[in-house]
Design a protein around this motif. Structure first.
Motif, PDB file in Angstrom:
ATOM      1  N   VAL A  30       0.836  -1.205   0.000  1.00 31.64           N
ATOM      2  CA  VAL A  30       0.000   0.000   0.000  1.00 31.64           C
ATOM      3  C   VAL A  30       0.870   1.255   0.000  1.00 31.64           C
ATOM      4  CG1 VAL A  30      -1.660   1.327   1.371  1.00 31.64           C
ATOM      5  CG2 VAL A  30      -1.991  -1.121   1.047  1.00 31.64           C
ATOM      6  N   ILE A  31       1.938   1.250   0.785  1.00 31.48           N
ATOM      7  CA  ILE A  31       2.842   2.410   0.830  1.00 31.48           C
ATOM      8  C   ILE A  31       3.475   2.640  -0.538  1.00 31.48           C
ATOM      9  CG2 ILE A  31       5.044   3.229   1.776  1.00 31.48           C
ATOM     10  CD1 ILE A  31       4.178   1.989   4.463  1.00 31.48           C
ATOM     11  N   ASN A  32       3.900   1.575  -1.208  1.00 37.56           N
ATOM     12  CA  ASN A  32       4.485   1.719  -2.551  1.00 37.56           C
ATOM     13  C   ASN A  32       3.472   2.287  -3.537  1.00 37.56           C
ATOM     14  OD1 ASN A  32       7.010   0.791  -1.843  1.00 37.56           O
ATOM     15  ND2 ASN A  32       6.541  -1.334  -2.324  1.00 37.56           N
ATOM     16  N   ILE A  33       2.237   1.829  -3.471  1.00 36.37           N
ATOM     17  CA  ILE A  33       1.196   2.352  -4.362  1.00 36.37           C
ATOM     18  C   ILE A  33       0.959   3.834  -4.093  1.00 36.37           C
ATOM     19  CG2 ILE A  33      -1.280   2.247  -4.878  1.00 36.37           C
ATOM     20  CD1 ILE A  33      -1.046  -0.817  -4.470  1.00 36.37           C
ATOM     21  N   LEU A  34       0.888   4.213  -2.804  1.00 29.59           N
ATOM     22  CA  LEU A  34       0.659   5.619  -2.461  1.00 29.59           C
ATOM     23  C   LEU A  34       1.800   6.505  -2.941  1.00 29.59           C
ATOM     24  CD1 LEU A  34      -0.926   5.323   1.090  1.00 29.59           C
ATOM     25  CD2 LEU A  34      -2.059   5.879  -1.067  1.00 29.59           C
ATOM     26  N   TRP A  35       3.043   6.032  -2.820  1.00 28.85           N
ATOM     27  CA  TRP A  35       4.174   6.824  -3.300  1.00 28.85           C
ATOM     28  C   TRP A  35       4.092   7.031  -4.809  1.00 28.85           C
ATOM     29  CZ3 TRP A  35       6.831  10.098  -0.804  1.00 28.85           C
ATOM     30  CH2 TRP A  35       7.152   9.902   0.536  1.00 28.85           C
ATOM     31  N   ARG A  36       3.600   6.019  -5.530  1.00 29.51           N
ATOM     32  CA  ARG A  36       3.461   6.149  -6.988  1.00 29.51           C
ATOM     33  C   ARG A  36       2.309   7.084  -7.365  1.00 29.51           C
ATOM     34  NH1 ARG A  36       7.219   2.743  -9.973  1.00 29.51           N
ATOM     35  NH2 ARG A  36       8.032   1.388  -8.353  1.00 29.51           N
ATOM     36  N   LEU A  37       1.310   7.212  -6.483  1.00 29.41           N
ATOM     37  CA  LEU A  37       0.158   8.056  -6.776  1.00 29.41           C
ATOM     38  C   LEU A  37       0.362   9.526  -6.418  1.00 29.41           C
ATOM     39  CD1 LEU A  37      -2.864   5.851  -5.702  1.00 29.41           C
ATOM     40  CD2 LEU A  37      -2.220   6.538  -8.008  1.00 29.41           C
ATOM     41  N   ILE A  38       1.382   9.848  -5.659  1.00 32.53           N
ATOM     42  CA  ILE A  38       1.582  11.229  -5.213  1.00 32.53           C
ATOM     43  C   ILE A  38       1.659  12.217  -6.380  1.00 32.53           C
ATOM     44  CG2 ILE A  38       3.261  12.783  -4.110  1.00 32.53           C
ATOM     45  CD1 ILE A  38       3.593  10.699  -1.932  1.00 32.53           C
ATOM     46  N   PRO A  39       2.424  11.953  -7.446  1.00 33.44           N
ATOM     47  CA  PRO A  39       2.427  12.924  -8.564  1.00 33.44           C
ATOM     48  C   PRO A  39       1.044  13.107  -9.192  1.00 33.44           C
ATOM     49  CG  PRO A  39       4.267  11.414  -8.783  1.00 33.44           C
ATOM     50  CD  PRO A  39       3.416  10.907  -7.663  1.00 33.44           C
ATOM     51  N   PHE A  40       0.273  12.026  -9.303  1.00 34.34           N
ATOM     52  CA  PHE A  40      -1.081  12.135  -9.847  1.00 34.34           C
ATOM     53  C   PHE A  40      -1.969  12.990  -8.957  1.00 34.34           C
ATOM     54  CE2 PHE A  40      -5.434  10.482  -9.642  1.00 34.34           C
ATOM     55  CZ  PHE A  40      -5.863  10.843 -10.915  1.00 34.34           C
ATOM     56  N   VAL A  41      -1.908  12.785  -7.660  1.00 33.06           N
ATOM     57  CA  VAL A  41      -2.739  13.550  -6.729  1.00 33.06           C
ATOM     58  C   VAL A  41      -2.355  15.028  -6.755  1.00 33.06           C
ATOM     59  CG1 VAL A  41      -3.302  13.859  -4.277  1.00 33.06           C
ATOM     60  CG2 VAL A  41      -3.235  11.569  -5.255  1.00 33.06           C
ATOM     61  N   ILE A  42      -1.064  15.315  -6.770  1.00 32.99           N
ATOM     62  CA  ILE A  42      -0.619  16.708  -6.825  1.00 32.99           C
ATOM     63  C   ILE A  42      -1.084  17.363  -8.115  1.00 32.99           C
ATOM     64  CG2 ILE A  42       1.428  18.184  -7.016  1.00 32.99           C
ATOM     65  CD1 ILE A  42       2.813  16.285  -5.037  1.00 32.99           C
ATOM     66  N   SER A  43      -0.936  16.664  -9.236  1.00 29.73           N
ATOM     67  CA  SER A  43      -1.391  17.211 -10.519  1.00 29.73           C
ATOM     68  C   SER A  43      -2.895  17.440 -10.516  1.00 29.73           C
ATOM     69  CB  SER A  43      -1.023  16.260 -11.662  1.00 29.73           C
ATOM     70  OG  SER A  43       0.360  16.078 -11.718  1.00 29.73           O
ATOM     71  N   SER A  44      -3.642  16.523  -9.936  1.00 34.56           N
ATOM     72  CA  SER A  44      -5.100  16.681  -9.876  1.00 34.56           C
ATOM     73  C   SER A  44      -5.488  17.906  -9.055  1.00 34.56           C
ATOM     74  CB  SER A  44      -5.742  15.436  -9.265  1.00 34.56           C
ATOM     75  OG  SER A  44      -5.486  14.317 -10.068  1.00 34.56           O
ATOM     76  N   PHE A  45      -4.827  18.126  -7.916  1.00 30.86           N
ATOM     77  CA  PHE A  45      -5.130  19.295  -7.099  1.00 30.86           C
ATOM     78  C   PHE A  45      -4.748  20.591  -7.811  1.00 30.86           C
ATOM     79  CE2 PHE A  45      -5.257  16.501  -3.222  1.00 30.86           C
ATOM     80  CZ  PHE A  45      -6.586  16.740  -2.968  1.00 30.86           C
TER      81      PHE A  45
END
Length: 168
Positions: A118-133
Motif C-alpha cells: 500500500v505504501i508503494n502504491i501511495l508513493w506512486r500516486l503522489i504525482p497524480f494527486v498533486i497534478s489533480s489538485f
C-alpha cells in the motif's frame, strides 16, 4: 496500542459529551501510565543507541506520539472546548493509529507485506494527486475570476474565534 486508542476515545467522549465525571476517569490514568512506559522505553533505547537514536525518524515520531497524548489528555481534563484542542486531539488520534500500523507492520509478516504494498502504491500516486489538485485549483480560480463582481457571487465576511477574517 489498542488500549491507548480506546482510552483516548473514551476520554474525548467524556470530555466533550457533557459528562461530568471525566475528570476522575481511570482511562486518563491508564493513558498516563502507557505514556510513562513508552517514555521509559524510548529513554532506554536512547541510552543504548547514543547518537544513532537521534537520527532515526521513527524515534522522533514515537516521542511526538508520547508528547501529544499527554498534552491531549491534559487539555481534555482542563475542560478546554476550543477548536484548537479538538484539532490537537484529532492529530494525536491520527498519529496513534499510524503507530498502530507501524507496530503491526513490525510484528505480523503478512500484514507487513500488505502495508508495504500500500505504501508503494501511495508513493506512486503522489504525482497524480498533486497534478489533480493543481488542475482543480486552476478551475476554482478560473470560476472565481469569472463570477467575482457579478450577482452570482455574494461575498460574505466571517471572523473566527482567533480574529482571522474569511471572505467567501
Amino acid at each position: 496500542l489498542i488500549i491507548g486508542i480506546t482510552c483516548l476515545s473514551d476520554t474525548a467522549f467524556r470530555s466533550w459529551s457533557g459528562s461530568t465525571n471525566h475528570v476522575d476517569s481511570p482511562w486518563d490514568n491508564i493513558l498516563y501510565a502507557l505514556c510513562f512506559y513508552l517514555f521509559v522505553r524510548e529513554a532506554i533505547q536512547a541510552k543504548n543507541e547514543g547518537m544513532n537514536w537521534l537520527v532515526d525518524l521513527w524515534n522522533w515520531l514515537d516521542m511526538a506520539n508520547i508528547v501529544l497524548v499527554v498534552m491531549s489528555v491534559a487539555l481534555m481534563r482542563s475542560d478546554s472546548e476550543s477548536m484548537t484542542t479538538r484539532y490537537i486531539v484529532m492529530i494525536t488520534g491520527a498519529i496513534v493509529w499510524t503507530m498502530m500500523l507501524s507496530f503491526l507492520r513490525l510484528t505480523f509478516l503478512p500484514f507487513s507485506v500488505f502495508v508495504n504494498g500500500v505504501i508503494n502504491i501511495l508513493w506512486r500516486l503522489i504525482p497524480f494527486v498533486i497534478s489533480s489538485f493543481i488542475v482543480l485549483g486552476a478551475f476554482v480560480h478560473l470560476y472565481y475570476i469569472d463570477s467575482v463582481g457579478t450577482d452570482r457571487c455574494h461575498i460574505t465576511v466571517l471572523n473566527d474565534e482567533f480574529g482571522r477574517r474569511y471572505e467567501g
